[in-house]
Design a protein around this motif. Structure first.
Motif, PDB file in Angstrom:
ATOM      1  N   MET A 147       6.371  11.043   2.433  1.00  0.00           N
ATOM      2  CA  MET A 147       5.985   9.658   2.165  1.00  0.00           C
ATOM      3  C   MET A 147       4.512   9.400   2.407  1.00  0.00           C
ATOM      4  O   MET A 147       4.129   8.310   2.813  1.00  0.00           O
ATOM      5  CB  MET A 147       6.828   8.681   3.021  1.00  0.00           C
ATOM      6  N   ASP A 148       3.655  10.403   2.163  1.00  0.00           N
ATOM      7  CA  ASP A 148       2.216  10.180   2.230  1.00  0.00           C
ATOM      8  C   ASP A 148       1.761   9.861   0.810  1.00  0.00           C
ATOM      9  O   ASP A 148       1.284  10.738   0.081  1.00  0.00           O
ATOM     10  CB  ASP A 148       1.522  11.428   2.774  1.00  0.00           C
ATOM     11  N   ALA A 158       0.814  -1.219   0.000  1.00  0.00           N
ATOM     12  CA  ALA A 158       0.000   0.000   0.000  1.00  0.00           C
ATOM     13  C   ALA A 158       0.844   1.264   0.000  1.00  0.00           C
ATOM     14  O   ALA A 158       0.436   2.295  -0.524  1.00  0.00           O
ATOM     15  CB  ALA A 158      -0.938  -0.002   1.193  1.00  0.00           C
ATOM     16  N   LEU A 159       2.034   1.184   0.587  1.00  0.00           N
ATOM     17  CA  LEU A 159       2.871   2.374   0.638  1.00  0.00           C
ATOM     18  C   LEU A 159       3.295   2.792  -0.762  1.00  0.00           C
ATOM     19  O   LEU A 159       3.334   3.975  -1.093  1.00  0.00           O
ATOM     20  CB  LEU A 159       4.107   2.124   1.504  1.00  0.00           C
ATOM     21  N   PHE A 160       3.605   1.815  -1.609  1.00  0.00           N
ATOM     22  CA  PHE A 160       4.154   2.154  -2.914  1.00  0.00           C
ATOM     23  C   PHE A 160       3.081   2.437  -3.950  1.00  0.00           C
ATOM     24  O   PHE A 160       3.287   3.192  -4.873  1.00  0.00           O
ATOM     25  CB  PHE A 160       5.082   1.026  -3.404  1.00  0.00           C
TER      26      PHE A 160
END
Lengths: 266, 343, 266
Positions: A229-230, A46-48
């Motif tokens: 990094m949002d 999900a972060l990427f």
């Protein structure tokens, strides 16, 4: 020789292209569904690559909190102002260099020499001259729009049907009447083509300018979200940019249909 | 048929060989350390230069970055094993976003009496009377990025003087060199940068250090992180930490010991200055202006981590805070500090 | 119809030499002399490249002569233009409606808006364009477009109407119908007309006199009168007067036309 009886067949059937409307919509929807599913399951971290629903949710939150309006508003202001300045200047220069041979002799080499410079490269220089605020951003957008407008308008002017110019003169038109009533209208299709090119460039330069010392705007949002990094906010920014691009293209196409009813270029 | 058989056989032998080679090379593969060319990375430079990591079987490989956030990303993707950089909102959001990285040791704090981040104002403005934090109201303050350590320092320092971030114009300039240039070119009125930049600005005459951030608001600013994969490799991770603790003690004894309320040069002071100047590419005179504080045994100020997360969340940079055990792991530094002899 | 009597056009020893790319002189017209009396319908006919369009352009003020002159004599209303032209390729402004096109010349004459509208409406009605005022040229057939061209030229009520092969671009049936229409309009307005064509039948059917030009350099071979009663009608095409005039003209230009065929542009 035997007597034959052969029916005619349509051998050109393979050349015809169907609309496949359902497939068009279905493919896009299917991709989104697949993306959402893969994120839920965890195959896509999900972060990427945030899930589509997550992005929509974030979009809603940002709209509700008023954040979205602030950034969209700032970007639109810069975009519209820069676009208007560049377009007007471009049309004027295009008409003048296209119509007056002396202006062409002076203007053409100048434009040919400066046009290939990527306008992004001029941004640091513009910031040096005009500071980190709004003027440098509007200026770089205006420059980016100016060139396709000037070049396309010039071409449109040169392409003006000499027969129509002659007809206008035959009916008593002088220089300025010819420019206003024949050259400009007949250059409209080329001018709209230039506007569409300019719109793409303007959006690109807007984002670049907003990524260098801005505190508002969609480009800033993208940069800032990336910095902290949002990634969901980052995707919201990208979606907004995509929508801006689509909207401006649609508006210009509509405008062209209204302004140039005798010819459809797109 | 026999051709296929011999092909399969050749392939398996080959794969086995590669496996053997890589497993034996595994112990010797370098530990990639992401760092910035700042004075605060001095203990790492010492460890590399004086072979402290090698002593414990670690081959260090320094990789330099331009800002803190990219180091956090590189850690999350496993491109580096160890990150030595500022504790920023990006780092917390990476963990919130589902990628695990670990805060494991101290590498620099804003601390009273020590120089890490300086608030540098234009020389002209200082001469013209700009002397206090309150005087910064309405001014343009340059930092690298929103969400950086400088942003955090600035926000907290302003709040301590009764101001808010909204009372100044924060100008993000992306990189530290760009910030220096912006001050030089008078496009901003003040900047927040770590050593050696403030020293350079004063030495070159275009800036004046108004305050050191640590005198106004102390906090756990710079830290050592491990990537998820490296932290799982317990043996190597602890070995690295041993080398780091040894280097930290060397550093502390050389530059941080205070005499009469001021840090005074200790044993190997000149050597440490030389090493720091070599890796940061700054002039020794500038380095001598000050070294940032860190714990002698590289222990973290764990309570401050919670405070930071609360501030970022309040200011909208994080959606919610993270429970400490989800991000901090002090076991490595504790184990190493106990194991490394004082000599 | 309040149309002033029309002017006499005197073409006196008119010559025109062009310089081509290599600087060579090309004599298009050599000592042309002719007179168009008020209310007279004069046709100009000749083989390809004989300079008939050049002659028309000089009379219309779109080209300068190398030597000789064109003089207009007679009564003229104030503000009345000397000439107006109808073009072979229509030369309508695609961005203007039918009404907009018809009003063009009146705009250039600075006629106020309401008067413009009225005058344009009269000639739109006269040329059978009623109901099409708001249409654009690209929505009209060839014949309709030329009606607009004619209406546009008539609207300024010129002293002399110049027509440059106005029906060449139309198909045969439309051409015949348009010729009838033009004659009908001319009967009502009785303006002097100078009509260029390469079609002998057309010339004889429409004109009072036919000026026959030679191939390049263009000289007047002969001016052939047409002894046919007005109003003209189709039935006259079999009459001796028609046949004689046609044969006389063909006799004059047949060898000229053959030479042009073989050598290219005369």
């Amino acid at each position: 020789m035997a007597v034959e009886r052969v029916a005619a067949r349509d051998r050109a059937a393979f050349l015809r292209r169907a609309d496949h409307r359902l497939l068009r919509v279905g493919a896009l929807a299917g991709l989104l569904v697949l993306w959402e599913a893969l994120t839920r399951v965890g195959i896509i971290p999900a972060l990427f690559l945030p899930s589509p629903l997550g992005v929509i949710r974030e979009l809603g939150e940002m709209a509700a909190s008023g954040q979205l309006i602030v950034h969209l508003g700032a970007s639109l202001r810069r975009l519209l102002l820069g676009f208007a300045l560049g377009a007007v200047a471009g049309v004027v220069v295009g008409v003048v260099t296209g119509f007056f041979s002396r202006a062409e002799a002076v203007g053409q080499p100048l434009i040919a020499a400066t046009f290939p410079i990527p306008k992004i490269a001029l941004l640091p220089l513009l910031i040096l001259w005009l500071g980190l605020g709004e003027p440098s951003k509007v200026a770089v957008i205006a420059l980016g729009v100016f060139f396709p407008m000037a070049i396309n308008t010039y071409a449109g002017v040169r392409e003006a049907d000499p027969l129509l110019v002659r007809a206008a003169v035959a009916f008593g038109a002088g220089r300025w009447s010819v420019i206003r009533k024949v050259i400009l209208p007949s250059a409209l299709p080329m001018i709209f083509a230039g506007l569409k090119l300019g719109a793409g460039t303007a959006l690109l330069l807007l984002v670049a300018a907003e990524m260098i010392a801005a505190d508002s705007g969609i480009g800033f949002l993208v940069l800032h979200a990336g910095n902290i990094m949002d990634t969901t906010k980052l995707m919201v920014g990208i979606v907004c940019l995509s929508l801006l691009g689509v909207l401006s293209h649609w508006l210009l196409t509509r405008g062209e249909r209204l302004a140039v009813p005798w010819r459809h270029t797109s | 048929m026999s051709f296929a058989r011999s092909l399969v056989r050749a392939l398996s032998v080959g794969l086995l060989a590669i496996g053997l080679v890589s497993s034996s090379a595994h112990a010797a593969s370098p530990v990639k350390i992401g760092a910035l060319k700042l004075t605060s990375s001095a203990p790492l430079f010492i460890g590399v230069d004086k072979g402290f990591f090698k002593e414990f079987g670690i081959e260090p490989e320094l990789a330099f970055f331009q800002a803190a956030a990219p180091i956090a990303t590189a850690l999350a993707t496993g491109q580096i094993d160890v990150g030595a950089t500022g504790v920023t909102a990006a780092l917390y959001n990476i963990v919130l976003g589902g990628e695990q990285i670990w805060l494991v040791a101290d590498k620099g704090r804003e601390w009273p009496g020590y120089s890490l981040t300086g608030i540098v104002v234009q020389k002209e403005l200082y001469d013209g009377g700009l002397r206090s934090i309150a005087d910064l109201k309405g001014k343009r303050i340059g930092i690298t990025t929103l969400g950086s350590t400088f942003h955090y320092s600035l926000g907290n320092i302003l709040e301590k003087s009764g101001l808010k971030l909204a009372d100044v114009r924060v100008v993000p300039l992306q990189t530290m060199p760009a910030a220096i240039e912006a001050l030089k070119g008078k496009q901003v009125d003040a900047i927040l940068l770590p050593q050696p930049f403030p020293g350079t600005a004063e030495a070159q005459g275009f800036g004046k250090i108004l305050f050191w951030a640590g005198d106004l608001h102390p906090w756990q600013t710079v830290a050592v992180f491990f990537s998820k994969k490296f932290a799982a490799d317990r043996q190597r991770a602890v070995a690295f930490m041993k080398g780091y603790v040894k280097a930290s003690r060397y550093y502390y004894d050389a530059v941080l010991v205070q005499k009469d309320g001021q840090p005074a040069p200790g044993p190997h002071y000149d050597e440490v200055v030389r090493i720091t100047a070599k890796y940061t590419e700054a002039k020794p005179e500038v380095i001598r202006l000050g070294f940032p504080y860190q714990d002698r045994n590289a222990r973290l100020l764990v309570t401050d981590i919670e405070r930071q997360m609360a501030w970022w969340t309040e200011n909208g940079f994080m959606k919610r805070t993270i429970p400490l055990k989800g991000i901090v792991d002090t076991s490595f530094v504790e184990e190493a500090a106990k194991a490394v002899p004082e000599k | 119809m309040l149309w002033p009597a029309g002017m006499r056009v005197i073409v006196d020893r008119l010559s025109k030499t062009y310089r081509d790319r290599s600087g060579q002189g090309v004599v298009a017209l050599d000592g042309i002399g002719l007179t168009v009396e008020p209310e007279e319908f004069v046709a100009i006919l000749g083989p390809s490249g004989c300079g008939k369009s050049t002659l028309l352009n000089i009379v219309g003020g779109l080209l300068g002569a190398t030597s000789g002159e064109v003089v207009f004599e007679g009564e003229r209303r104030s503000g009345q233009p000397l000439t107006a032209t109808v073009f072979q390729e229509f030369a309508l402004f695609p961005w203007r409606t039918v009404r907009g096109n018809v009003e063009f010349g009146l705009e250039e004459l600075c006629v106020p808006a309401t008067e413009r509208r009225d005058r344009a409406a009269r000639f739109i009605a006269m040329t059978g364009l009623e109901g099409f005022e708001g249409k654009y040229p690209h929505q009209l057939s060839g014949g309709m477009r030329q009606r607009v061209g004619i209406a546009r030229a008539l609207a300024v009520e010129p002293a002399v109407l110049l027509m440059d092969e106005p029906f060449s671009a139309l198909d045969a049936q439309t051409r015949t119908l348009m010729m009838e229409e033009l004659l009908g309009i001319w009967e009502r307005t009785r303006t002097s007309i100078l009509y260029v064509t390469h079609n002998i039948q057309e010339a004889v059917y429409m004109a009072d006199r036919v000026v026959v030009l030679s191939r390049r350099p263009g000289r007047v071979l002969e001016i052939v009168p047409v002894e046919l009663k007005r109003p003209r009608h189709e039935g006259q095409m079999g009459e001796p007067g028609f046949v004689q005039a046609s044969e006389r003209i063909w006799g004059l230009i047949k060898s000229q036309a053959q030479a042009v065929l073989v050598e290219g542009r005369g």
